[in-house]
Design an enzyme around this catalytic site. Structure first.
Site, short mmCIF file in Angstrom:
data_model
loop_
_atom_site.label_atom_id
_atom_site.label_comp_id
_atom_site.label_asym_id
_atom_site.label_seq_id
_atom_site.Cartn_x
_atom_site.Cartn_y
_atom_site.Cartn_z
N SER A 70 61.95 6.01 7.39
CA SER A 70 62.93 7.01 6.91
C SER A 70 63.10 7.02 5.40
O SER A 70 63.81 7.89 4.88
CB SER A 70 64.28 6.80 7.58
N LYS A 73 62.64 10.25 3.56
CA LYS A 73 63.71 11.21 3.29
C LYS A 73 64.10 11.25 1.81
O LYS A 73 64.84 12.15 1.40
CB LYS A 73 64.92 10.93 4.16
N SER A 130 70.87 9.15 7.90
CA SER A 130 69.41 9.26 8.05
C SER A 130 69.04 10.16 9.22
O SER A 130 68.09 9.90 9.95
CB SER A 130 68.79 7.87 8.24
N LYS A 236 68.01 4.76 0.28
CA LYS A 236 67.57 5.11 1.63
C LYS A 236 66.93 3.93 2.35
O LYS A 236 66.07 3.25 1.81
CB LYS A 236 66.55 6.26 1.55
#
Length: 396
Positions: A70, A73, A130, A236
């Protein structure tokens, strides 16, 4: 083609400046690597750099291609923030959720097909929780389809010269040929942090979506360091079975912002331990001296056929010096060089030059110089008046 009448060189003499770090690219090119302590014993790859200068303070396998999970992102957020800047989307605009976006598995904010949610809340869903569903919903709104958005992601990766990154989706869900590196993730983080408002989202520890309704959803940040490490305000996390636990973190103290990336840790505890050690090392060993703020005026632009004169030329990013604590700074020069040929029209933010920081003939950093406003072509009567005024000046 227009001639720029202004090319200014500005020199700043400051105190002594020492490096002590080498970039991942320099390591690839065979330059001798300085011996360094082990900070990340639990992670497969890692990197630590200072945001303004991009200088690397620590790295381990920083160019190893790995699944970013993730952390993907971060690129998704870059394109979202760019769309907001351009006015393509607006924070209070409501986005209709497609059946496809609502079908995303993994981390999600449980969107339903046909539901409408504001861009602002979807952005929170991506940055804090997320949410894969929120990521795809915004990707479809911005580009028309997930596939078109992924094409934008890869185009942006090429623009940033990310040689070891390729995306197959905006979420980081497992896919063949979807990979990045710790170094590339750090460069993406630097790009995202140019949008300073992003940390107002990534620093949220908890919040609610659909508050006060029966579908109220509690958002809790997947990056626990936001709450438990002083100065951390993003960015993130990531996890899949193959990628293991990953994190791109950023923290700011005493006007120094650093970025730490780890990939491939076995547990969240080990991941956070490695990141914490890197951040501790950065703040204990290094400090920065700010030379220019972002958007600080350093020159003015006068083009022969422009409809505006004295247009401010500003730094495209903040400019700092990174040095070991206790070291003195000297023999530093900053050189402002405007492009010789500049074409009209210019849009706000277009690059028109470079600000270089130099020590003893060695360039330490280069920062784009941009125009602070739109500049168009002058009309006939404006050009006529300028020509007439010039003739009068010569006459007298």
């Amino acid at each position: 083609m227009q001639k720029c009448f202004l090319s200014i060189i500005i020199f700043f003499l400051i105190f002594s400046y020492g490096t002590g770090y080498i970039s991942a690219k320099e390591h690839q090119d065979g330059e001798k690597k300085e011996e360094q302590i082990e900070l990340t014993k639990y992670s497969q790859s890692a990197i630590l750099l200072e945001r303004d200068t991009g200088k690397i303070m620590y790295e381990k396998g920083a160019n190893d291609k790995l699944p970013p999970a993730s952390m993907t992102k971060i690129m998704t957020l870059i394109l979202i923030m760019e769309a907001l800047d351009k006015g393509t989307i607006e924070l209070e605009e409501k986005v209709s959720i497609s059946e496809y976006a609502a079908s995303m598995g993994g981390s999600q904010i449980f969107l339903e097909a046909g539901e409408k949610m504001t861009v602002k809340d979807l952005l929170k869903g991506v940055a804090v929780a997320s949410g894969n569903d929120a990521s795809v919903a915004l990707a479809e709104r911005i580009a028309g389809s997930e596939e078109a958005f992924v094409k934008m992601m890869n185009e942006k990766a090429r623009e940033l010269n990310l040689e070891n990154t390729h995306f197959e989706n905006p979420t980081g869900l497992p896919a063949e040929n979807h990979y990045s590196t710790a170094y590339d993730m750090a460069i993406m983080a630097r790009e995202l942090l140019k949008h300073e408002e992003i940390t107002s989202y990534t620093s949220i520890y908890e919040d609610y979506l659909r508050k006060g309704t029966e579908d109220e959803f509690w958002l809790v940040n997947t990056n626990k360091l936001v709450k438990f490490y002083d100065g951390v305000d993003g960015l993130k996390t990531g996890y899949t079975t193959k990628a293991k636990y990953c994190l791109t973190a950023t923290a700011e103290r005493n006007d120094m912002r650093v970025i730490a990336v780890v990939m491939g840790a076995d547990t969240t505890k080990k991941r956070n331990s490695d990141v914490t050690k890197m951040l501790d090392y950065a703040f204990n060993q290094y400090e920065t001296k700010k030379l220019f703020e972002r958007n600080q005026a350093v020159s003015k632009l006068d083009l022969l056929k422009a409809n505006k004169k004295g247009v401010k030329v500003v730094t495209g990013d903040s400019v700092s010096l990174l040095h070991k604590k206790g070291e003195k700074l000297k023999d530093i020069q900053t050189n402002v060089q405007l492009n010789e040929n500049i074409e009209l029209p210019l849009a706000k933010g277009d690059q028109v030059g470079i600000l270089s920081v130099v020590q003893n003939g060695k360039t330490l950093s280069k920062t784009p110089l941009v125009v602070q406003e739109d500049v168009g072509m002058a009309g006939f009567w404006m050009l006529f008046k300028e020509t007439f005024d010039d003739l009068l000046k010569k006459e007298y």
